[in-house]
Design a protein around this motif. Structure first.
Motif, mmCIF file in Angstrom:
data_model
loop_
_atom_site.group_PDB
_atom_site.id
_atom_site.type_symbol
_atom_site.label_atom_id
_atom_site.label_comp_id
_atom_site.label_asym_id
_atom_site.label_seq_id
_atom_site.Cartn_x
_atom_site.Cartn_y
_atom_site.Cartn_z
ATOM 1 N N LEU A 280 -24.735 -49.061 -2.088
ATOM 2 C CA LEU A 280 -23.486 -48.494 -1.590
ATOM 3 C C LEU A 280 -23.422 -46.999 -1.879
ATOM 4 C CD1 LEU A 280 -20.630 -48.808 -0.396
ATOM 5 C CD2 LEU A 280 -19.829 -49.385 -2.694
ATOM 6 N N SER A 281 -23.865 -46.584 -3.067
ATOM 7 C CA SER A 281 -23.847 -45.165 -3.413
ATOM 8 C C SER A 281 -24.755 -44.361 -2.496
ATOM 9 C CB SER A 281 -24.282 -44.989 -4.875
ATOM 10 O OG SER A 281 -23.411 -45.671 -5.745
ATOM 11 N N ALA A 282 -25.931 -44.931 -2.189
ATOM 12 C CA ALA A 282 -26.873 -44.224 -1.316
ATOM 13 C C ALA A 282 -26.302 -44.054 0.088
ATOM 14 C CB ALA A 282 -28.199 -44.976 -1.272
ATOM 15 N N VAL A 283 -25.650 -45.088 0.603
ATOM 16 C CA VAL A 283 -25.054 -45.004 1.944
ATOM 17 C C VAL A 283 -23.905 -44.001 1.965
ATOM 18 C CG1 VAL A 283 -23.806 -46.301 3.708
ATOM 19 C CG2 VAL A 283 -25.763 -47.343 2.562
ATOM 20 N N CYS A 284 -23.144 -43.953 0.886
ATOM 21 C CA CYS A 284 -21.988 -43.047 0.836
ATOM 22 C C CYS A 284 -22.393 -41.582 0.868
ATOM 23 C CB CYS A 284 -21.158 -43.322 -0.427
ATOM 24 S SG CYS A 284 -20.250 -44.888 -0.380
ATOM 25 N N TYR A 285 -23.633 -41.280 0.459
ATOM 26 C CA TYR A 285 -24.079 -39.889 0.478
ATOM 27 C C TYR A 285 -24.202 -39.338 1.895
ATOM 28 C CZ TYR A 285 -25.074 -39.715 -4.523
ATOM 29 O OH TYR A 285 -24.954 -39.697 -5.888
ATOM 30 N N ILE A 286 -24.148 -40.213 2.889
ATOM 31 C CA ILE A 286 -24.142 -39.732 4.272
ATOM 32 C C ILE A 286 -22.904 -38.876 4.523
ATOM 33 C CG2 ILE A 286 -24.095 -40.464 6.685
ATOM 34 C CD1 ILE A 286 -25.591 -42.959 5.876
#
Length: 336
Positions: A280-286
């Motif tokens: 989830l954290s990686a996707v939020c960096y978008i």
């Protein structure tokens, strides 16, 4: 330089842009003031008793946990307990013990206390033999105040898209856009002016908000300045996209609300969920505001090393958004 001065004057005349500029500053002042208010008294226990109903020893025992108010009549005691603005726990004698009176609209912590109080009273003699360690009361706002301040700063940082979008759409509706096309000014000069408008206004609002909300060391202040510059630049680029694809002021307002909601919701949800969900954290960096939010929280917590990663992510966003705008502009120029 004269063109940029004209653009800034145009923005200063727009009430929507001025409101967008001042809103984060006003919220920052309110949060700073609210943080200085002691809210610990809101969690204190308050008891109400009927005069002559309970013994003096019982009142003395209750005063160990909170203030006790004696009421002359049962009706006044009932009214005090039922008052929606209070969490008073009524106490009456019940033989050698006590019983509590509640209105039913109290918070869970007060209901649990009222349920436990009679048993605790019956075991008060045994409780005296227990060694009690009094811990410092935690700040009720401490856990979320940093998050609120970071969210306010996010609004200030990414408010530059509002200035650009509203300014470009207003020029379309007023016919100024047609005048700009015949001025001795290249398309790149026009774009740089628009970027600078959003960048300067958003950056200035962010700097004022930082000065109000945070007290940082010299190193952390420098890193926060870098975060502010990068975030304001990304916001200015996004404002160009909104202004370009919006045909009217109402359409641009809808786009701006969606973008700001996305910028606010993503980092806050990620913060509340926690860092355990790495996917989830990686996707939020978008969303660029996620890196800005994490960087702000790291700097406010005194962890400058963790903020360097977020700065690099924001740099990547700046490059990606700028290249995307250049590609779309070149393609549009070829088609026309």
């Amino acid at each position: 330089m004269k063109g940029l001065r004209y653009q800034l004057k145009s923005v200063l005349k727009d009430k929507f842009c001025m409101m967008s500029f001042l809103l984060p500053v006003i919220v920052a002042v309110a949060l700073t003031f609210a943080g200085s208010i002691d809210l610990s008294s809101l969690g204190e226990l308050h008891f109400g008793v009927l005069e002559g109903d309970v013994s003096v020893q019982t009142i003395t025992w209750l005063e160990q946990y909170g203030p006790v108010t004696a009421y002359p009549t049962p009706e006044e005691l009932t009214d005090a307990v039922n008052e929606p603005s209070t969490n008073i726990i009524g106490v009456e004698a019940d033989g050698n013990s006590i019983k509590t009176i509640l209105s039913g609209d109290e918070l869970d912590v007060f209901r649990q206390t009222a349920d436990t109080l009679p048993s605790l009273y019956e075991q008060r003699k045994e409780a005296r033999q227990v060694k009690v360690q009094v811990l410092e009361r935690a700040d009720m706002m401490g856990g979320f105040q940093d998050m609120f301040m970071a969210a306010t700063l996010i609004v200030a940082m990414f408010m530059g898209c509002t200035f650009n979008a509203v300014n470009i759409v207003s020029e379309k509706e007023d016919g100024v856009a047609f005048i700009n096309e015949i001025l001795p000014m290249t398309y790149s000069q026009y774009i740089m002016q628009k970027i600078m408008v959003g960048f300067l206004c958003g950056g200035l609002s962010s700097i004022i908000t930082v000065c109000i909300c945070f007290r940082l060391s010299l190193q952390n202040t420098a890193l926060m300045l870098v975060l502010t510059v990068l975030s304001s630049f990304v916001a200015a680029l996004i404002g160009l996209f909104i202004g370009r694809f919006s045909e009217g002021i109402m359409v641009s307002v809808v786009y701006l609300k969606v973008v700001m909601l996305l910028f606010m919701a993503v980092p806050i949800i990620c913060f509340l969920v926690g860092s355990g969900h790495w996917l989830l954290s990686a996707v939020c960096y978008i969303v660029p505001s996620q890196a800005a939010f994490e960087g702000i929280m790291s700097l406010s917590g005194g962890s400058p090393a963790a903020a360097v990663k977020d700065i690099l992510i924001l740099m990547a966003h700046c490059v990606a958004w700028f290249l995307l705008f250049v590609v779309l502009s070149v393609r549009r120029k070829r088609n026309t």
